[in-house]
Design an enzyme around this catalytic site. Structure first.
Site, short mmCIF file in Angstrom:
data_model
loop_
_atom_site.label_atom_id
_atom_site.label_comp_id
_atom_site.label_asym_id
_atom_site.label_seq_id
_atom_site.Cartn_x
_atom_site.Cartn_y
_atom_site.Cartn_z
CB CYS A 44 -15.69 11.27 31.82
SG CYS A 44 -15.55 10.07 30.21
CB CYS A 74 -21.28 8.26 28.18
SG CYS A 74 -19.46 7.95 27.75
CG LEU A 260 -22.99 11.22 6.73
CD1 LEU A 260 -21.43 9.85 6.11
CD2 LEU A 260 -23.97 10.55 6.16
CB THR A 265 -15.81 8.71 18.91
OG1 THR A 265 -15.39 8.70 17.53
CG2 THR A 265 -16.33 7.43 19.58
CG ASN A 266 -15.26 14.07 15.72
OD1 ASN A 266 -15.32 15.21 16.69
ND2 ASN A 266 -15.06 14.39 14.26
CD GLU A 1236 -3.84 12.36 54.03
OE1 GLU A 1236 -3.69 12.47 55.71
OE2 GLU A 1236 -4.03 13.59 54.18
C1 LIG Z 1 -11.60 8.80 24.00
C2 LIG Z 1 -11.81 8.86 22.81
C3 LIG Z 1 -10.28 8.75 22.34
C4 LIG Z 1 -9.59 8.93 21.41
N1 LIG Z 1 -8.88 8.30 20.96
C5 LIG Z 1 -8.04 8.82 19.95
C6 LIG Z 1 -6.67 8.60 19.51
O1 LIG Z 1 -5.75 8.39 20.46
N2 LIG Z 1 -5.83 8.81 17.79
C7 LIG Z 1 -7.59 8.99 17.00
O2 LIG Z 1 -6.42 9.06 16.13
N3 LIG Z 1 -8.10 8.86 17.19
C8 LIG Z 1 -8.97 8.85 18.88
N4 LIG Z 1 -9.74 9.54 18.69
C9 LIG Z 1 -11.27 9.58 18.11
C10 LIG Z 1 -12.08 8.55 17.27
O3 LIG Z 1 -10.52 7.98 17.02
C11 LIG Z 1 -13.25 9.18 16.21
O4 LIG Z 1 -13.30 10.11 16.82
C12 LIG Z 1 -13.43 8.67 15.50
O5 LIG Z 1 -12.58 6.96 14.39
C13 LIG Z 1 -14.79 9.14 14.12
O6 LIG Z 1 -15.39 8.13 13.97
P1 LIG Z 1 -16.66 7.98 14.79
O7 LIG Z 1 -17.17 6.69 13.70
O8 LIG Z 1 -17.19 7.93 16.27
O9 LIG Z 1 -17.33 9.39 13.47
P2 LIG Z 1 -18.37 10.28 14.37
O10 LIG Z 1 -18.17 11.22 15.30
O11 LIG Z 1 -19.92 9.48 13.67
O12 LIG Z 1 -18.57 10.79 12.79
C14 LIG Z 1 -17.42 11.87 12.95
C15 LIG Z 1 -17.10 12.67 11.69
O13 LIG Z 1 -17.05 12.18 9.93
C16 LIG Z 1 -17.63 12.28 9.25
N5 LIG Z 1 -18.21 10.50 8.65
C17 LIG Z 1 -18.46 9.44 9.52
N6 LIG Z 1 -18.33 8.46 8.14
C18 LIG Z 1 -17.80 8.81 7.53
C19 LIG Z 1 -18.12 8.68 6.23
N7 LIG Z 1 -18.50 7.74 5.74
N8 LIG Z 1 -18.75 9.86 4.90
C20 LIG Z 1 -18.21 10.69 5.60
N9 LIG Z 1 -17.77 11.65 6.42
C21 LIG Z 1 -18.22 10.45 7.49
C22 LIG Z 1 -18.95 12.37 10.12
O14 LIG Z 1 -20.65 13.19 9.61
C23 LIG Z 1 -18.52 13.34 11.05
O15 LIG Z 1 -18.36 14.74 10.87
C24 LIG Z 1 -10.77 9.40 20.13
C25 LIG Z 1 -12.24 9.32 20.59
C26 LIG Z 1 -12.51 8.99 22.13
C27 LIG Z 1 -14.06 9.95 22.50
S1 FES Z 2 -18.52 8.13 31.25
FE1 FES Z 2 -16.36 7.98 31.07
S2 FES Z 2 -16.49 6.96 29.55
FE2 FES Z 2 -18.20 7.03 29.72
#
Ligand SMILES: Cc1cc2nc3c(=O)[nH]c(=O)nc-3n(C[C@H](O)[C@H](O)[C@H](O)COP(=O)(O)OP(=O)(O)OC[C@H]3O[C@@H](n4cnc5c(N)ncnc54)[C@H](O)[C@@H]3O)c2cc1C
Ligand code: FES
Ligand code: FES
Length: 1304
Positions: A44, A74, A260, A265-266, A1236
């Site tokens: 995905c 990924c 940052l 994951t975002n 099926e």
């Molecule tokens: C498949 C999937 C499932 C998910 N499921 C859930 C869920 O069920 N519930 C939920 O709540 N979330 C969920 N998430 C979201 C996930 O929890 C957030 O994307 C994650 O916590 C963001 O943290 P990161 O370190 O990956 O952020 P990044 O992607 O690295 O950064 C995200 C943003 O935060 C900013 N940032 C990061 N750290 C700081 C800091 N210290 N100071 C200032 N700015 C900062 C960055 O500048 C950026 O804009 C999911 C995400 C994915 C991909």
């Molecule tokens: S390819 Fe689906 S989680 Fe990475």
């Protein structure tokens, strides 16, 4: 190593120094393309499926310890891996050296079918075992929660992993009371005679001391060198990784817009799916100041860089150290964290990232806000503390912080005496799913009274960001709450009073159902009233198949549960899928450009900008097609590439070919298309019916005189049910590689398809060449379920044009979102007598076929052919119609429309039962076929085995006793109800067009005695190659190990039928059998001369091709008669669920399935088909929801939005029994097709939910039939339960709102 290089270790002991790491490169493509380690799969690309799971290990100099964690490759930027060790599936074991116990056990437990998810499953389990060699079942299900599998139904994977647990591994064969491990046997049958999938004593032991060690070089590097800033320059993006907080502050001051990136994951999904470009990325993962944890008398400061898993373990350690009253916030956070995303996501996603991302439906922010938490932020302007309250979250993805401010840490306070904190999440799927609604609530009572001194309530998913229910809080404060009575008034007050501010927040998903959410959510959040479900574990299920006859030779593998022949290769990552084929010199990548309008004229196509971009080689349009520009299906022409008009969003218009996927993607984004919208697009069935927008032929079948019969019955009832479409969601997306041979227009097509012959024909006619110039090769298919037939042929045609035009190899692998974009209400009447006997039924089946015909009329046909299902209704009429709409074209899914049609029929039976106020099983039983019978198309059959399955299932499931117990449970519980249902199926096997039921096989016996079998079936997880191996083994009298199946190809076996309709084994098995028998007879004189000689001595090289024609099947639609099927496969399923009536969440407590599959060729393979199909049915009827915007855009384009069943959905007890003593003279070795039929049995869960809902409605004073559409999602089940709370929610007036999604 200075700036610009990244050093990490890949565990097959590769010391990797990548001096030109591009910040946009993730670990997954790096592994697959650069390192040629293709075991890690793309499913995905967004962290939602777990196919790409690897284990990352890091050395922590401060504690001198090594940590291991699973992560999604990924989303893992290559630049972030400096100093880390990465273990991939290839690293832990291989068939060349030694396989790892995890790989062995998942394979031997039959946990690998198509195998595409298997490396991810292996790595998630492996990472768990590295941290906990003796896990609990809960650990295992948690570890696997983020790994999706579309084939197995998970139960066998869980069983394989269960062998690592110390807990009792009882197989339940003797019933729950009598554990086999105690040595006590069931009286029926001696234990040793039951066929076992694998012997636990033969398994390789798990020895943690044998695991790979962390590379000492990396420890040395971390201990001896002082960290330096790392900078990487890519094609478009620069990456800076500072090492100190001061440096980070300076960087942020200079580049306030640069994100940052912590867990990525975002930011990762944003860059990938939304095309957002950040020219500079700051990666502070090496800044120690962001990872500190410190305790104060008031609470704990947790570094913003800490991962969510670290946060979980910090809080988990603190909770037992303090009195409960102090840890309310900690515990509430931990409850949320347990279900947030998946383990892989939580291992990398940071706390700070989660807060700052400010998701509208964030799990943590509502509790952090309600729990009075705050953040400490720093910038060049200094440090400050900011409370996490309603002022902090200012909009979608926006917080109050200045762009240059960095969150350093988060303060989580101790709770005080009298303070209570609760958390809620309400999600479409319990695990690995973003919530729809989240909530955090804190209430502080005055000492020794019930007066609310302070309260705060925050919701997620109710608006663009986390919102405070401030008005409600104000209204509650200083009031006395006396549980439970006043709590109810409080609830009423919150939901319906004028100060109920939540009512006025626009729902995150539109305005159709805003007020239902706070009601359900609020209830859920008060466990003192609700007794939330305690953790329940999947129990070892019972799979019982027929033992082989005592006379059968030990060498004869037929009828024995032989492991899928590629399972070990799949588990080690060595199995080769289409996109694993190495890149060919000069190879190009193709990316399609699709329509963004549902119905429009194309007024302009400008590709000039795309052609200027780096790497872009060409853009293919319909003008480039040298041969036929359309594909003809069911008599209708479908353009390969739209020329002047588009009829749905997602229709292919042109294709960009470039040197890399990234370049092709950028090229596709640069193609400019202008449109002139055409009026009145059609989206829904109602609109299609109104405008008579159909694909012909429409089919009608009837027996008796329905109109007259309706006049004679006691009662007539008219009902309607809608069933949503289902996405195939095969784990391997559409993949192909077209290679021009370079001579006489010859092409090799490597492709993932169910029907190689169709691809061959399609490519040949598109290129205007003869079929003998095209060879189609299918090694294996990573899941198909009906979705890799017609759609694949269109894509292959376009790819072949690109290969022909450029004279270079062209690869096309769809991304998950593209795949889902490109790839489907009916009032019916029933007349019955007061005793329940159904005399007449009149069905209308409408299928929303989308913009092209594809196989839709055939699907409508099959619905009508199956509408009698198990019932002998003397006057029966049904019409099947395929509606033409402006939605993406739908194609067939496993079951070819039968699971959809039969839901309508069984729902009608339920309605009859509800009108009469008697159990539905009584109506079913009373109306079943009995004795020699004739179907509504005048086909004679004997339903004896159907009735045997019914009785056997009732007996095995202890149906009658459990129904009684359920009634008692329901009397004692107001807000939780249980429901049970038992559903039969009679499923016709074979293609109703006789010419498709033919097969061929080519068997080579080589001089060394090894045998190569080629046949027309494609291996897509259903185990057809394994069964062919068993058949050849029996016929040639040699062990299966001497037989190999390499691939399916059109130059070895021509003119094949598709691997579909559950007919693969029947057709190809007969061909393999015949070919082997002829060869064996040819060897007869030699064997006679030397009767004691070995097989090797007897063989001579020979090639033989034999074509076998299957049964001549047909339907005469004018005469309404025929023999469309060779025979029927029967099955019955009984499921019990427990429903939380206030939230609509349910859990399947138990499922028992009895299936008649004749004499199985391979019972473990068939068991896998039964369980896998059942789980797909469970998804279809209760979970999977395709959502389209009012403009026909598919919203649900990936695992984040579209929820297929995960481990958490497996019935807690799942038993499958094969009907003993069954025979089938019409198929190979008396077996039956099974791919099926059992999908429909998943509807037993739907009807069990309906049963539970009926009990809830009865408590609300509502009796009789009611409407519950499929899928019965928690939301639908909650609203149908009609609690006093939801009943008070006024229905939205039609026209007063714009629906968020269409009811198609
Ligand atoms: C498949 C999937 C499932 C998910 N499921 C859930 C869920 O069920 N519930 C939920 O709540 N979330 C969920 N998430 C979201 C996930 O929890 C957030 O994307 C994650 O916590 C963001 O943290 P990161 O370190 O990956 O952020 P990044 O992607 O690295 O950064 C995200 C943003 O935060 C900013 N940032 C990061 N750290 C700081 C800091 N210290 N100071 C200032 N700015 C900062 C960055 O500048 C950026 O804009 C999911 C995400 C994915 C991909
Ligand atoms: S390819 Fe689906 S989680 Fe990475
Ligand atoms: S075996 Fe899991 S997706 Fe096919």
């Amino acid at each position: 190593l200075g700036s610009g290089g990244v050093l990490f270790y890949l565990f097959i002991f590769l010391n990797v120094t990548e001096n030109h790491a591009d910040p946009e490169t993730m670990l997954l493509p790096f592994l697959r393309q650069k390192m040629k380690l293709t075991g890690t799969k793309y499913g995905c690309g967004g962290g939602g499926c777990g196919a790409c799971t690897v284990m990352v290990s890091r050395y922590q100099p401060a504690t001198k310890s090594i940590i291991h964690y699973s992560a999604n490759a990924c989303l893992l930027p290559l630049c972030q891996l400096h100093g880390a060790a990465v273990t991939t599936v290839e690293g832990i074991g291989s068939t060349k050296t030694r396989i790892h116990p995890v790989q062995e056990r998942i394979a031997k437990a039959h946990g690998s079918q198509c195998g595409f998810c298997t490396p991810g499953m292996v790595m998630s389990t492996y990472a768990l075992l590295r941290n906990k060699p003796q896990p609990t079942m809960d650990d295992i299900t948690q570890a696997l929660a983020g790994n999706l599998c579309r084939c197995t139904g998970y139960r066998p994977i869980v069983e394989g992993c269960r062998t690592f647990c110390q807990e009792a591994n009882c197989c339940q064969a003797n019933g729950a009371a009598n554990c086999c491990l105690n040595g006590e046997k069931n009286g029926d049958e001696p234990e040793q005679e039951k066929p076992q999938l694998f012997d636990k004593l033969d398994l390789l032991p798990l020895d943690p001391t044998q695991e790979l060690i962390f590379p000492p070089e990396l420890i040395l590097m971390a201990d001896t060198t002082s960290p330096q800033t790392l900078t990487f320059h890519g094609e478009r993006v620069t990456w800076v990784s500072p090492v100190s907080l001061e440096e980070l502050i300076q960087l942020k001051a200079k580049h306030p817009k640069a994100p940052l990136v912590m867990g990525n994951t975002n930011i990762g999904p944003d860059m990938k799916f939304k095309g957002i470009l950040h020219p500079l990325i700051i990666s502070p993962t090496r800044v120690k100041g962001l990872f500190e944890v410190s305790q104060t008398p008031q609470g704990v400061w947790v570094g913003a860089g800490c991962s969510l898993s670290e946060l979980h373990s910090v809080l988990e350690k603190l909770v037992p150290q303090f009195p409960e009253e102090k840890t309310e916030v900690f515990r509430a956070l931990n409850r949320q964290l347990g279900n947030l995303g998946s383990v892989q996501i939580r291992n990398v996603a940071s706390l700070g990232g989660n807060i700052v991302s400010a998701y509208p439906n964030s799990d943590l922010n509502p509790i952090l806000a309600a729990g009075n938490c705050k953040v400490s932020v720093i910038s060049s302007g200094g440090r400050r503390e900011v409370p996490l309250n309603q002022d902090f979250f200012v909009g979608f993805g926006k917080v109050i912080l200045q762009p240059e401010e960095i969150v350093v840490s988060v303060f989580i306070p101790f709770s005080r005496k009298g303070e209570f904190v609760q958390a809620l999440r309400h999600a479409p799927r319990k695990e690995a799913s973003f919530a729809t609604v989240t909530a955090g609530m804190r209430v502080m009572f005055s000492e020794s009274s019930r007066v609310v001194q302070d309260v705060s309530i925050y919701y997620g998913g109710m608006g663009p960001t986390t919102v405070s229910a401030a008005k409600t809080c104000q209204a509650i404060i200083r009031r006395s709450l006396c549980f439970p009575l006043n709590f109810r008034s409080l609830l009423y007050f919150i939901t319906f009073s004028p100060c109920a501010d939540l009512l006025f927040f626009p729902s995150g998903r539109g305005t159709t159902r805003p007020s239902a959410k706070p009601t359900t959510s609020f209830w859920k959040s008060w466990p003192s009233l609700l007794q939330l479900q305690e953790g329940r574990e999947i129990q070892p299920g019972l799979q019982e198949f027929q033992p082989v006859s005592k006379d059968q030779s030990n060498h004869d593998a037929v009828g024995r549960p032989m492991m899928h022949r590629s399972a070990i290769s799949q588990a080690t990552g060595e199995a080769v899928y289409c996109d694993d084929l190495p890149k060919i010199e000069g190879e190009l990548f193709l990316m399609v450009v699709t329509s963004s309008r549902p119905h429009a004229k194309i007024t302009g196509l400008d590709v000039s900008e795309a052609l200027q971009l780096p790497g872009v080689v060409d853009v293919i349009t319909t003008k480039d097609i040298p041969g036929k520009k359309v594909r003809t299906f069911c008599g209708y022409n479908e353009e390969l590439l739209a020329e002047s008009e588009v009829s749905c969003i997602g229709q292919m218009i042109c294709a960009v070919v470039a040197d890399t996927k990234a370049h092709a993607k950028r090229g596709a984004a640069a193609v400019k298309i202008s449109y002139e919208d055409l009026p009145d697009p059609i989206f829904t069935i109602e609109e299609a019916v109104e405008k008579s927008s159909y694909f012909e032929p429409r089919r009608l079948l009837q027996r008796g005189d329905v109109t007259e019969a309706f006049k004679t019955v006691d009662k007539v009832y008219e009902g309607e049910i809608r069933i949503g479409g289902q996405e195939h969601f095969y784990m391997e997306t559409q993949s192909m590689l077209v290679v021009p041979v370079g001579e006489e227009m010859e092409f090799n097509v490597y492709i993932s398809t169910q029907w190689p012959t169709l691809i061959q024909d399609a490519v040949a006619e598109t290129l205007n060449i003869a079929s003998n110039r095209v060879t189609c090769h299918v090694k294996r298919v990573g899941g198909a379920f009906g979705g890799k037939v017609t759609r694949t042929s269109v894509l292959a045609s376009i790819t072949s044009v690109a290969a022909w035009k450029t004279n270079r190899a062209v690869r096309c692998v769809l991304e998950r979102g593209e795949d889902m974009l490109i790839t489907g209400g009916e009032p019916s009447s029933v007349g019955f007598m007061n005793d329940g006997k159904i005399v007449a039924a009149d069905f209308q089946f409408f299928a929303n076929s989308g913009n092209t015909v594809d196989e839709s009329p055939l699907v409508a046909e099959k619905m009508v052919l199956h509408m009698d299902t198990a019932y002998n209704i003397p006057n029966l009429r049904g019409r099947g119609t395929a509606c033409k709409t402006n939605l993406p074209s739908n194609t067939a899914f496993r079951g070819f429309g039968v699971p959809q049609g039969l839901l309508i029929v069984e729902n009608m039976i339920n309605d009859v039962a509800m009108v009469l106020g008697c159990p539905a099983d009584k109506i079913r039983e009373m109306n079943m076929y009995r004795g020699p019978s004739t179907t509504h198309y005048k086909f004679e059959f004997n339903p004896e085995n159907l009735l045997r399955c019914w009785e056997e299932c009732k007996r095995r499931s202890d149906y009658s006793a459990r129904r009684g117990a359920i009634e008692q449970f329901n009397e004692q519980n107001r807000w939780k109800k249980r429901g049970i249902s038992i559903i039969p199926i009679k499923y016709g096997i074979a293609f109703s067009d006789g010419f498709l039921n033919q097969a061929a096989a080519l068997v080579h016996i080589y001089k060394d005695g090894s045998v190569l079998v080629s046949h027309g079936g494609t291996e897509m997880g259903q185990g057809v190659h394994t069964k062919m191996q068993q058949i050849a083994s029996r016929e040639l009298h040699i062990p299966p190990s001497k037989i190999y199946i390499s691939e399916t190809s059109t130059n070895t076996v021509p003119n094949t039928c598709p691997s579909a309709a559950s007919f693969g084994t029947d057709a190809n098995g007969m061909a393999v059998k015949d070919a082997c028998q002829i060869l064996y007879q040819r060897l007869e004189p030699i064997r006679k001369k030397n009767p004691k000689g070995t097989w090797e001595i007897a063989v001579s090289d020979c090639i033989f091709l034999f074509v076998l024609r299957g049964p001549d099947l047909y339907v005469d639609w004018d005469k309404m008669e025929g023999q469309p099927y060779a025979y029927y496969t029967y099955g019955v399923s009984c499921s019990e669920v427990e429903l939380d009536c206030l939230t609509g969440e349910y859990r399947t407590l138990r499922t028992d399935i009895v299936v008649d599959i004749g004499k199985s060729v391979n019972p473990s393979v068939d068991m896998g088909q039964i369980e896998g199909a059942f789980m797909q049915g469970l998804g279809l009827y209760t979970l999977e929801e395709l959502k389209f915007s009012p403009f026909g855009l598919l919203y649900t384009r990936g695992p984040s939005q579209y929820k297929i069943p995960a481990v958490c959905d497996v019935p807690l007890q799942f038993n499958v029994y094969l009907l003993p003593d069954s025979d089938n003279p019409y198929a190979i070795y008396s077996s039956k097709g099974i791919g099926e039929p059992t999908l429909f049995l998943g509807s037993s869960v739907f009807f069990a939910i309906k049963d539970a809902v009926a009990a809830a409605r009865s408590d609300s004073g509502l009796k009789g039939p009611f409407s519950l559409n499929s899928p019965a999602t928690p939301e639908r089940a909650c609203l149908a339960s009609a609690s006093p709370f939801t009943q008070k929610v006024p229905a939205s007036k039609p026209g007063s709102f714009k629906p968020w999604a269409l009811d198609i």
